[in-house]
Scaffold this motif. Structure first.
Motif, PDB file in Angstrom:
ATOM      1  N   ASN A  45     -27.755 -22.679 -27.282  1.00 30.30           N
ATOM      2  CA  ASN A  45     -27.233 -22.527 -25.918  1.00 30.30           C
ATOM      3  C   ASN A  45     -28.092 -21.508 -25.179  1.00 30.30           C
ATOM      4  O   ASN A  45     -29.095 -21.038 -25.689  1.00 30.30           O
ATOM      5  CB  ASN A  45     -25.744 -22.161 -25.915  1.00 30.30           C
ATOM      6  CG  ASN A  45     -25.465 -20.765 -26.410  1.00 30.30           C
ATOM      7  OD1 ASN A  45     -26.365 -20.005 -26.728  1.00 30.30           O
ATOM      8  ND2 ASN A  45     -24.190 -20.417 -26.480  1.00 30.30           N
ATOM      9  N   ASP A  46     -27.707 -21.166 -23.986  1.00 29.94           N
ATOM     10  CA  ASP A  46     -28.531 -20.310 -23.132  1.00 29.94           C
ATOM     11  C   ASP A  46     -28.262 -18.817 -23.292  1.00 29.94           C
ATOM     12  O   ASP A  46     -28.638 -18.030 -22.430  1.00 29.94           O
ATOM     13  CB  ASP A  46     -28.332 -20.692 -21.656  1.00 29.94           C
ATOM     14  CG  ASP A  46     -28.917 -22.045 -21.345  1.00 29.94           C
ATOM     15  OD1 ASP A  46     -29.871 -22.447 -22.036  1.00 29.94           O
ATOM     16  OD2 ASP A  46     -28.431 -22.702 -20.404  1.00 29.94           O
ATOM     17  N   ALA A  47     -27.638 -18.423 -24.381  1.00 27.35           N
ATOM     18  CA  ALA A  47     -27.365 -17.002 -24.595  1.00 27.35           C
ATOM     19  C   ALA A  47     -28.676 -16.239 -24.749  1.00 27.35           C
ATOM     20  O   ALA A  47     -29.663 -16.763 -25.255  1.00 27.35           O
ATOM     21  CB  ALA A  47     -26.500 -16.811 -25.842  1.00 27.35           C
ATOM     22  N   ILE A  48     -28.664 -15.011 -24.307  1.00 27.76           N
ATOM     23  CA  ILE A  48     -29.831 -14.146 -24.473  1.00 27.76           C
ATOM     24  C   ILE A  48     -29.683 -13.439 -25.816  1.00 27.76           C
ATOM     25  O   ILE A  48     -28.760 -12.656 -26.022  1.00 27.76           O
ATOM     26  CB  ILE A  48     -29.946 -13.130 -23.320  1.00 27.76           C
ATOM     27  CG1 ILE A  48     -30.139 -13.876 -22.001  1.00 27.76           C
ATOM     28  CG2 ILE A  48     -31.081 -12.159 -23.584  1.00 27.76           C
ATOM     29  CD1 ILE A  48     -30.045 -13.003 -20.773  1.00 27.76           C
ATOM     30  N   ILE A  49     -30.612 -13.768 -26.713  1.00 31.82           N
ATOM     31  CA  ILE A  49     -30.592 -13.187 -28.057  1.00 31.82           C
ATOM     32  C   ILE A  49     -31.609 -12.047 -28.099  1.00 31.82           C
ATOM     33  O   ILE A  49     -32.771 -12.241 -27.747  1.00 31.82           O
ATOM     34  CB  ILE A  49     -30.953 -14.247 -29.123  1.00 31.82           C
ATOM     35  CG1 ILE A  49     -30.049 -15.483 -29.001  1.00 31.82           C
ATOM     36  CG2 ILE A  49     -30.907 -13.650 -30.523  1.00 31.82           C
ATOM     37  CD1 ILE A  49     -28.582 -15.229 -29.244  1.00 31.82           C
TER      38      ILE A  49
END
Length: 144
Positions: A45-49
């Motif tokens: 998904n588009d989460a910032i890791i």
């Protein structure tokens, strides 16, 4: 062997990576199951890791994995092939006629065919694609 580690299930509400929970996951996972395996690490998904998360996984996997890659399974395949092509010496095919096999049990990404063509073109007489009984001409050296 190939494996993909998707970070999405490790996120709180598929959005937030908590350092404490992530460190517990890394510490509690049996990384030896990835022995001699190529591993892709990504988040679906588009989460910032945070970068450190990928670094921690690399530290855990490095003693076991055959290779560790950032990206999807498809991107990993492209990188594996690219690494192999970087070790390839086209000189062994100097002035030869080449048929690049088109069918096989292993899917070869299109980008690999493109890179192989780029590497071979300066040294070979010709490049054909397909099977020996049914080839498509790709390149033929011209005189001069």
């Amino acid at each position: 062997e190939r494996a993909v580690i998707d970070l999405k299930p490790l996120l709180v509400e598929e959005f937030l990576l908590r350092e404490k929970d992530f460190r517990e996951y890394v510490k509690g996972t049996d990384w030896s199951k990835y022995q001699n395996t190529f591993v892709a690490i990504h988040c679906s998904n588009d989460a910032i890791i945070p970068v450190w998360a990928y670094m921690l996984l690399t530290v855990a996997l490095e003693p076991f994995a055959a290779g560790i890659f950032y990206g999807t399974a498809t991107e990993m395949e492209q990188m594996i092939f690219k690494q192999k092509l970087m070790q390839f010496d086209p000189e062994i095919y100097r002035d030869k006629r080449i048929v690049i096999k088109g069918c096989g049990d292993i899917h070869v990404p299109e980008s690999v065919y493109m890179e192989l063509t780029r590497i071979l073109r300066p040294v070979v007489k010709s490049i054909m694609y397909g099977e020996p009984c049914s080839t498509v001409p790709v390149y033929k050296k011209t005189n001069g």
